[in-house]
Design a protein around this motif. Structure first.
Motif, PDB file in Angstrom:
ATOM      1  N   ARG A 115       0.830  -1.208   0.000  1.00 32.25           N
ATOM      2  CA  ARG A 115       0.000   0.000   0.000  1.00 32.25           C
ATOM      3  C   ARG A 115       0.864   1.258   0.000  1.00 32.25           C
ATOM      4  O   ARG A 115       0.497   2.277  -0.599  1.00 32.25           O
ATOM      5  N   ALA A 116       2.007   1.207   0.673  1.00 31.79           N
ATOM      6  CA  ALA A 116       2.884   2.378   0.707  1.00 31.79           C
ATOM      7  C   ALA A 116       3.590   2.605  -0.620  1.00 31.79           C
ATOM      8  O   ALA A 116       3.950   3.741  -0.950  1.00 31.79           O
ATOM      9  N   LEU A 117       3.790   1.548  -1.390  1.00 29.51           N
ATOM     10  CA  LEU A 117       4.466   1.695  -2.676  1.00 29.51           C
ATOM     11  C   LEU A 117       3.609   2.412  -3.712  1.00 29.51           C
ATOM     12  O   LEU A 117       4.146   2.987  -4.660  1.00 29.51           O
ATOM     13  N   VAL A 118       2.301   2.390  -3.555  1.00 35.65           N
ATOM     14  CA  VAL A 118       1.424   3.036  -4.540  1.00 35.65           C
ATOM     15  C   VAL A 118       1.715   4.527  -4.635  1.00 35.65           C
ATOM     16  O   VAL A 118       2.056   5.034  -5.723  1.00 35.65           O
ATOM     17  N   PRO A 119       1.605   5.306  -3.551  1.00 34.42           N
ATOM     18  CA  PRO A 119       1.920   6.732  -3.679  1.00 34.42           C
ATOM     19  C   PRO A 119       3.383   6.995  -3.968  1.00 34.42           C
ATOM     20  O   PRO A 119       3.719   7.966  -4.647  1.00 34.42           O
ATOM     21  N   LEU A 120       4.265   6.133  -3.465  1.00 32.33           N
ATOM     22  CA  LEU A 120       5.693   6.358  -3.675  1.00 32.33           C
ATOM     23  C   LEU A 120       6.058   6.257  -5.153  1.00 32.33           C
ATOM     24  O   LEU A 120       6.720   7.151  -5.716  1.00 32.33           O
TER      25      LEU A 120
END
Length: 295
Positions: free
Chosen positions: A161-166
């Motif tokens: 989930r954190a990789l999506v905005p990153l």
């Protein structure tokens, strides 16, 4: 817009409907953007068919989705714990000041560029429209991806989930750099340009610069140093809890099997008691034989 919606716990707990947590996940603000989700889909279709978005930017959401699915299955699979949904969803809890920061990002990153593109269509400014459209296209894809991941909940682990905005923010920073170069490299249109034309030109320049500053600060000041480590920390803590619970269940089951069979001491005691009873019976029989002989 920078991804915060995925880190946020639900707005209210089903068991405590009156309680609302001041949470936010940087860059997304998905709760307030769900109303225009269909419009975003329409924008994606229009941008894709208009020829204003380069082929590399059109292929980026597809490649990112495939990569996220592979990482979710091979590197960071979801962990299923018996806990409330908020335990899985929440990664970063922000203050009210942080929420205001997210609202500013939503305005600068989505609404003002959208107004700029629509105004460029109305004024016939093809250069301004072509410069700002890739950013809006990628941002719309990011919002929809965050919505899908958030709706699936525990199907995706915190690192995924954190990789999506990153990933999307990294790509959009380069796109915004091209946008800023395009509008700042353009001429002033002559010293005698009408005030409206000059205001429009400087509005585009200021908007590109504001987006570059905001999302660069968001990437290097929040997503990389704070948000991503928090997601990994949460994932590994959940994994440790799952391993500890699994070991505890195994120990409980093995203890139950041991209790179902009598302990060795009890078996020996039963054998000893049985031998004692046999000796008593043999002694009584011997005494009976002796008495009969005496008679």
């Amino acid at each position: 817009m920078s991804g915060i919606s995925l880190a946020v716990a639900p707005r209210s707990d089903p068991d405590h409907g009156s309680e609302r947590e001041p949470t936010a996940m940087l860059g997304g603000v998905m709760g307030s953007l769900r109303v225009i989700e269909l419009q975003l889909v329409a924008f994606i279709l229009v941008f894709s068919a208009s020829g204003l978005v380069p082929l590399t930017d059109l292929a980026f959401p597809v490649a990112t989705t495939l990569y996220l699915l592979a990482v979710s299955r091979l590197a960071f699979p979801p962990l299923h714990l018996h806990s409330p949904p908020t335990h899985h969803q929440e990664i970063f809890r922000g203050s009210r000041l942080f929420q205001a920061y997210v609202v500013v990002g939503t305005t600068v990153g989505l609404f003002l560029p959208l107004a700029h593109v629509l105004g460029g269509f109305a004024r016939g400014d093809d250069a301004a429209v072509r410069a700002a459209t890739p950013h809006l296209f990628l941002l719309s894809c990011q919002i929809l991806t965050e919505n899908v991941v958030a709706s699936l909940g525990a199907a995706f682990s915190p690192p995924v989930r954190a990789l999506v905005p990153l990933l999307y923010t990294v790509r959009r920073v380069f796109v915004i750099l091209d946008w800023a170069y395009a509008v700042w490299a353009a001429g002033d249109g002559g010293a005698l340009a009408p005030p409206a034309a000059a205001a429009w030109l400087w509005f585009g320049r200021g908007l590109a610069a504001a987006n570059l500053v905001y999302f660069s600060a968001n990437l290097f000041g929040f997503l990389i140093p704070r948000f991503l480590p928090r997601a990994f920390e949460k994932y590994f803590r959940m994994r440790d809890e799952l391993c500890a619970k699994t070991a505890e269940d195994k120990q409980t089951r093995s203890g139950g099997h041991q209790l179902s069979s009598p302990p060795p001491v009890a078996v020996e005691q039963q054998q000893h008691d049985g031998d004692g009873d046999g000796a008593v019976v043999a002694g009584a029989a011997a005494k009976s034989v002796e008495s009969k002989k005496a008679d």
